[in-house]
Design a protein around this motif. Structure first.
Motif, PDB file in Angstrom:
ATOM      1  N   LYS A   2      -3.437  18.586   7.100  1.00  0.00           N
ATOM      2  CA  LYS A   2      -3.204  18.092   5.750  1.00  0.00           C
ATOM      3  C   LYS A   2      -3.590  16.626   5.747  1.00  0.00           C
ATOM      4  N   GLN A   3      -4.353  16.202   4.741  1.00  0.00           N
ATOM      5  CA  GLN A   3      -4.826  14.823   4.729  1.00  0.00           C
ATOM      6  C   GLN A   3      -3.664  13.845   4.629  1.00  0.00           C
ATOM      7  N   MET A   4      -3.650  12.872   5.552  1.00  0.00           N
ATOM      8  CA  MET A   4      -2.558  11.919   5.648  1.00  0.00           C
ATOM      9  C   MET A   4      -3.095  10.495   5.608  1.00  0.00           C
ATOM     10  N   LEU A   5      -2.253   9.573   5.157  1.00  0.00           N
ATOM     11  CA  LEU A   5      -2.465   8.151   5.364  1.00  0.00           C
ATOM     12  C   LEU A   5      -1.364   7.682   6.311  1.00  0.00           C
ATOM     13  N   PHE A   6      -1.759   7.237   7.506  1.00  0.00           N
ATOM     14  CA  PHE A   6      -0.810   6.706   8.479  1.00  0.00           C
ATOM     15  C   PHE A   6      -0.822   5.180   8.383  1.00  0.00           C
ATOM     16  N   ILE A   7       0.329   4.601   8.068  1.00  0.00           N
ATOM     17  CA  ILE A   7       0.485   3.148   8.086  1.00  0.00           C
ATOM     18  C   ILE A   7       1.290   2.821   9.337  1.00  0.00           C
ATOM     19  N   ILE A   8       0.636   2.179  10.302  1.00  0.00           N
ATOM     20  CA  ILE A   8       1.232   1.995  11.626  1.00  0.00           C
ATOM     21  C   ILE A   8       1.339   0.502  11.918  1.00  0.00           C
ATOM     22  N   GLU A   9       2.562   0.047  12.143  1.00  0.00           N
ATOM     23  CA  GLU A   9       2.777  -1.356  12.475  1.00  0.00           C
ATOM     24  C   GLU A   9       2.836  -1.538  13.993  1.00  0.00           C
ATOM     25  N   GLU A  10       2.005  -2.439  14.484  1.00  0.00           N
ATOM     26  CA  GLU A  10       2.033  -2.884  15.878  1.00  0.00           C
ATOM     27  C   GLU A  10       2.085  -1.722  16.885  1.00  0.00           C
TER      28      GLU A  10
ATOM     29  N   ILE B 280       0.839  -1.200   0.000  1.00  0.00           N
ATOM     30  CA  ILE B 280       0.000   0.000   0.000  1.00  0.00           C
ATOM     31  C   ILE B 280       0.873   1.249   0.000  1.00  0.00           C
ATOM     32  N   TYR B 281       1.891   1.256   0.857  1.00  0.00           N
ATOM     33  CA  TYR B 281       2.832   2.378   0.901  1.00  0.00           C
ATOM     34  C   TYR B 281       3.497   2.575  -0.466  1.00  0.00           C
ATOM     35  N   PHE B 282       3.959   1.505  -1.071  1.00  0.00           N
ATOM     36  CA  PHE B 282       4.654   1.565  -2.354  1.00  0.00           C
ATOM     37  C   PHE B 282       3.802   2.285  -3.399  1.00  0.00           C
ATOM     38  N   PHE B 283       2.553   1.884  -3.513  1.00  0.00           N
ATOM     39  CA  PHE B 283       1.708   2.442  -4.571  1.00  0.00           C
ATOM     40  C   PHE B 283       1.168   3.825  -4.219  1.00  0.00           C
ATOM     41  N   ARG B 284       0.876   4.056  -2.942  1.00  0.00           N
ATOM     42  CA  ARG B 284       0.274   5.345  -2.586  1.00  0.00           C
ATOM     43  C   ARG B 284       1.283   6.488  -2.624  1.00  0.00           C
ATOM     44  N   THR B 285       2.584   6.182  -2.636  1.00  0.00           N
ATOM     45  CA  THR B 285       3.603   7.232  -2.714  1.00  0.00           C
ATOM     46  C   THR B 285       4.047   7.514  -4.149  1.00  0.00           C
ATOM     47  N   ILE B 286       3.502   6.816  -5.123  1.00  0.00           N
ATOM     48  CA  ILE B 286       3.967   6.984  -6.508  1.00  0.00           C
ATOM     49  C   ILE B 286       3.652   8.384  -7.041  1.00  0.00           C
ATOM     50  N   LYS B 287       2.553   8.976  -6.614  1.00  0.00           N
ATOM     51  CA  LYS B 287       2.232  10.318  -7.121  1.00  0.00           C
ATOM     52  C   LYS B 287       3.329  11.317  -6.762  1.00  0.00           C
ATOM     53  N   GLU B 288       3.918  11.175  -5.562  1.00  0.00           N
ATOM     54  CA  GLU B 288       5.026  12.048  -5.189  1.00  0.00           C
ATOM     55  C   GLU B 288       6.310  11.666  -5.929  1.00  0.00           C
ATOM     56  N   ASP B 289       6.454  10.386  -6.255  1.00  0.00           N
ATOM     57  CA  ASP B 289       7.597   9.967  -7.082  1.00  0.00           C
ATOM     58  C   ASP B 289       7.558  10.663  -8.438  1.00  0.00           C
ATOM     59  N   ILE B 290       6.363  10.795  -8.996  1.00  0.00           N
ATOM     60  CA  ILE B 290       6.212  11.451 -10.296  1.00  0.00           C
ATOM     61  C   ILE B 290       6.602  12.922 -10.200  1.00  0.00           C
ATOM     62  N   VAL B 291       6.184  13.580  -9.127  1.00  0.00           N
ATOM     63  CA  VAL B 291       6.566  14.981  -8.922  1.00  0.00           C
ATOM     64  C   VAL B 291       8.083  15.112  -8.876  1.00  0.00           C
ATOM     65  N   GLU B 292       8.735  14.208  -8.128  1.00  0.00           N
ATOM     66  CA  GLU B 292      10.191  14.258  -8.007  1.00  0.00           C
ATOM     67  C   GLU B 292      10.868  14.039  -9.368  1.00  0.00           C
ATOM     68  N   LEU B 293      10.362  13.091 -10.149  1.00  0.00           N
ATOM     69  CA  LEU B 293      10.955  12.819 -11.459  1.00  0.00           C
ATOM     70  C   LEU B 293      10.774  13.997 -12.414  1.00  0.00           C
ATOM     71  N   ILE B 294       9.608  14.642 -12.346  1.00  0.00           N
ATOM     72  CA  ILE B 294       9.377  15.818 -13.198  1.00  0.00           C
ATOM     73  C   ILE B 294      10.336  16.941 -12.821  1.00  0.00           C
TER      74      ILE B 294
ATOM     75  N   CYS C  39      -3.712  12.191  -0.223  1.00  0.00           N
ATOM     76  CA  CYS C  39      -3.053  11.952   1.064  1.00  0.00           C
ATOM     77  C   CYS C  39      -1.532  11.929   0.920  1.00  0.00           C
ATOM     78  N   ALA C  40      -0.856  12.547   1.865  1.00  0.00           N
ATOM     79  CA  ALA C  40       0.568  12.295   2.052  1.00  0.00           C
ATOM     80  C   ALA C  40       0.680  11.043   2.925  1.00  0.00           C
ATOM     81  N   ILE C  41       1.809  10.331   2.827  1.00  0.00           N
ATOM     82  CA  ILE C  41       1.921   9.019   3.467  1.00  0.00           C
ATOM     83  C   ILE C  41       2.981   9.042   4.561  1.00  0.00           C
ATOM     84  N   ILE C  42       2.634   8.512   5.733  1.00  0.00           N
ATOM     85  CA  ILE C  42       3.575   8.320   6.824  1.00  0.00           C
ATOM     86  C   ILE C  42       3.579   6.838   7.186  1.00  0.00           C
ATOM     87  N   TYR C  43       4.743   6.193   7.074  1.00  0.00           N
ATOM     88  CA  TYR C  43       4.876   4.794   7.444  1.00  0.00           C
ATOM     89  C   TYR C  43       5.631   4.729   8.782  1.00  0.00           C
ATOM     90  N   ILE C  44       5.002   4.116   9.784  1.00  0.00           N
ATOM     91  CA  ILE C  44       5.621   3.963  11.101  1.00  0.00           C
ATOM     92  C   ILE C  44       5.888   2.475  11.303  1.00  0.00           C
TER      93      ILE C  44
END
Length: 452
Positions: free
Chosen positions: A313-321, A41-55, A180-185
């Motif tokens: 700012k709308q976020m997606l928090f991915i939180i492990e354990e 989920i993290y991999f795919f949801r951060t691709i939009k920012e990857d595109i910005v960086e590549l541009i 959403c911006a993504i935060i992986y914990i």
């Protein structure tokens, strides 16, 4: 349409398909594949920012700026679409590991909308040492977007003009149906906390190769913590005072969040001159690397949740354990804090082994089902700001390489048998011991009767 993830033969996952609700919970035994799903989920949801960086990098390549030469060597002179495919192959390996460990039947797909999707698959490559190669397939809508944006931006010394960047991001959010911006914990946060004093120095002295040897999720977490740590010099109260968006957050939400954080942390976090401290109610403090294991595990979950709650700012928090090293009551408070953040417009992906976390989630789901005439009384038991909407919530049980949805559509809760399954082995052992004791007692009684 909800986002949809499909995985085939990746790590411990044999086959899974799940829709991404605003709150997704993944539970199951260790090494069952929960983290694999979360990382996908993290991999795919951060691709939009990857595109910005590549541009941005392509723009610097087209209009070189003195001192920025290091940004050019990423494969440009190629088209933006080709650059993204190459980038995603490298990103995949940094997220999931070596090609040597992949099945040639591996495939992961992510569907953002009916017209926007990305597929990454493995295939056998003949006459090569590596057993597999990665292939990236972009949907027609995404490929067309990249072709349209190819070589369209030029960079001034300060970068692409801000108005153009805002417009680009708006278009990407629409294309991916995701703003959403993504935060992986990640799990295993204690070691990073123990090294809190040295972490900045260690990371700064690592070269690019050493940084890439870290898995991508852990590296992004470290960078996020290092980036915002200085803003906690006056603790959470200082964050509130200097937040420009604080007015957009109801006072009640702030009070509830601060109350839960204090119950969990049993103190207040400060970062004074680079030294992280937990200040106790007595006024004494302990350095974070000498604090309890529970405090070390949870402190940056709490800090990140509160920091971005204030940012609005709308976020997606991915939180492990999130339950790691916490007393059951604190696990309940942590669950309520995460639910509060979710109800403020943010999205959550949660992995957990804890029946206390799952039980707390069930309480919050059940509270949402009470009749309107009982809202006031139910709100005294569990504040309404914590209640979870069944329609925006999903729980999945990961076992034997598969995902089972474990929501009960009739009572709008997580299936109790799935919560109980976590303690099944313990209960089975107890039942066997109880049967043994009863058998022995029966034998003693029978012997006594025979003797009499």
């Amino acid at each position: 349409m909800k986002h949809r993830l499909v995985i085939q033969k990746l790590g411990p996952i044999e086959q899974c398909e799940l829709e991404c609700s605003r709150f997704v919970t993944l539970t199951g035994f260790q090494a069952s594949g929960k983290s694999t799903v979360a990382k996908a989920i993290y991999f795919f949801r951060t691709i939009k920012e990857d595109i910005v960086e590549l541009i941005q990098k392509q723009a610097y390549h087209l209009a070189p700026v003195g001192g920025m030469e290091d940004n050019y060597d990423i494969g440009f002179g190629m088209f933006l679409e080709e650059g993204l495919k190459k980038f995603l192959c490298e990103k995949f390996l940094q997220t999931f590991g070596s090609l040597q460990m992949l099945s040639e039947k591996m495939q992961i797909q992510y569907f953002y909308t009916e017209t926007c999707s990305i597929t990454i698959s493995c295939s056998k490559e003949e006459n090569m040492q590596s057993p597999c190669k990665l292939t990236v397939v972009l949907s027609n809508a995404l490929a067309a977007f990249l072709q349209e944006k190819n070589d369209r931006f030029s960079a001034a010394p300060k970068g692409i003009p801000e108005a153009e960047m805002r417009s680009l991001r708006t278009q990407l959010y629409q294309l991916f149906a995701d703003n959403c911006a993504i935060i992986y914990i990640p799990a295993g946060r204690t070691m990073l906390t123990v090294l809190s004093q040295q972490l900045g120095y260690i990371y700064a002295t690592m070269d690019d190769f050493q940084k890439r040897s870290l898995d991508l999720c852990t590296r992004d977490y470290m960078e996020q913590v290092l980036r915002i740590k200085p803003e906690f010099s006056e603790g959470l109260s200082g964050l509130i005072e200097y937040s420009v968006r604080r007015e957009a957050l109801p006072e009640k939400v702030l009070e509830l969040a601060l109350g839960l954080i204090h119950k969990i942390l049993r103190g207040t976090y400060y970062c004074k001159n680079g030294e992280e401290r937990i200040v106790l109610d007595s006024g004494n403090y302990v350095k974070l690397n000498f604090s309890s294991s529970g405090q070390q595990e949870c402190v940056w979950i709490l800090n990140l949740l509160f920091y971005f709650l204030l940012q609005q700012k709308q976020m997606l928090f991915i939180i492990e354990e999130p339950e790691s090293h916490l007393f059951p009551a604190s696990q309940k408070y942590m669950t309520e804090l995460i639910a509060l953040v979710n109800n403020c417009g943010h999205s959550i992906v949660l992995t957990t082994h804890s029946p206390y976390v799952l039980g707390s989630l069930n309480n919050l789901l059940y509270a949402h089902t009470v009749q309107p005439h009982s809202f006031k009384e139910a709100g005294r038991i569990i504040p309404m700001d914590f209640w979870l909407d069944f329609d925006e919530f999903d729980a999945w049980f990961v076992k034997d390489g598969m995902l089972d949805n474990c929501m009960d559509s009739e009572i709008h809760m997580i299936q109790n048998e799935r919560i109980d399954e976590i303690s099944t082995v313990i209960n089975q052992d107890f039942d066997k011991l109880l049967d043994l004791q009863q058998t022995e007692e029966k034998g003693v009684v029978e012997s006594a009767i025979k003797w009499v």
